[in-house]
Design an enzyme around this catalytic site. Structure first.
Site, PDB file in Angstrom:
ATOM      1  CD  GLU A  38       1.883   2.456   4.887  1.00 18.45           C
ATOM      2  OE1 GLU A  38       2.402   1.413   5.318  1.00 18.45           O
ATOM      3  OE2 GLU A  38       0.958   2.461   4.050  1.00 18.45           O
ATOM      4  NE  ARG A  42      -5.535   4.251   2.606  1.00 18.94           N
ATOM      5  CZ  ARG A  42      -5.639   3.036   3.068  1.00 18.94           C
ATOM      6  NH1 ARG A  42      -6.628   2.718   3.874  1.00 18.94           N
ATOM      7  NH2 ARG A  42      -4.752   2.125   2.737  1.00 18.94           N
ATOM      8  CE  LYS A 125       0.019  -1.727   1.003  1.00 15.62           C
ATOM      9  NZ  LYS A 125      -0.282  -0.804   2.080  1.00 15.62           N
TER      10      LYS A 125
END
Ligand code: 3PG
Length: 208
Positions: A38, A42, A125
């Site tokens: 994943e 960022r 999630k």
């Protein structure tokens, strides 16, 4: 397929600031027996890192920290096969679904879970897991939401892996401990491969 994500039981959460390191990272993940990543939005290198990892046909790459429809589209164009978001944004979910991508929106409250269900989501999630009560909270949420699956991330480690993966409602966890940023930056294939293999072995030893 969501099952492609969850069959690995652990999803490495990658923060990569130099796409030039993606090749070494891919090699390490595959060698460590955890061929899934994943890649989080960022860093400015996220799209290029996804592009590089998506060239491998032996590795499943997705995008994380996806906060907008525009990022969904950039991730999809780069070859991401799944989308992970820290929260629940209906536009992000709908665009992912329209593009045929699996999507894991972040949900930590009953209301968020109910909103996700209305969007056709059954696996969410749970982030940041440690701060929201961890495995105990997920167990409590799974009582009213018996058909919902949770993928906790944030504070998951080898020390608490069994608390999470031991639960039927938790098919997989996400974490960064097997892909330390320093090791990615250094192109340290051996360290990442070793940490991945250790994580895979730990998960394999946990029974539901
Ligand atoms: C995430 O984005 O899912 C988490 O930041 C990963 O959390 P960790 O670094 O505590 O594993």
């Amino acid at each position: 397929m969501l099952s492609d994500i969850t069959r690995h039981r652990i999803v490495p959460v990658v923060v990569c600031s130099d796409a030039g390191r993606a090749e070494a990272l891919g090699e390490a993940l595959v060698r460590g027996g955890l061929p899934i990543a994943e890649v989080t939005f960022r860093t400015a290198a996220a799209v290029a890192t996804i592009t590089a990892l998506a060239r491998r046909d032996d590795l499943l790459v997705g995008a994380g920290t996806v906060l907008s429809v525009e990022q969904v589209e950039r991730a999809a164009e780069a070859g991401a096969r799944f989308i992970v978001s820290p929260g629940l944004d209906a536009d992000v979910v709908r665009r992912s679904q329209a593009l045929g991508l699996d999507v894991l929106p972040g949900c930590v409250t009953p209301s968020e879970i109910m909103a996700a269900r209305r969007l056709g989501i059954s696996t969410v999630k749970f982030f940041p897991a440690g701060s929201y009560g961890g495995a105990t909270t997920i167990a409590a949420l799974s009582a009213p939401f018996g058909d919902v699956r949770f993928v906790p991330t944030g504070g998951v480690s080898l020390a608490n892996l069994a608390d999470y993966l031991g639960q039927k409602c938790i098919p997989a966890v996400g974490g960064s401990w097997m892909v330390p940023a320093a090791a990615i930056d250094a192109g340290d294939v051996d360290t990442i491969a070793r940490l991945c293999a250790q994580a895979v072995a730990a998960a394999a030893a946990i029974e539901k």
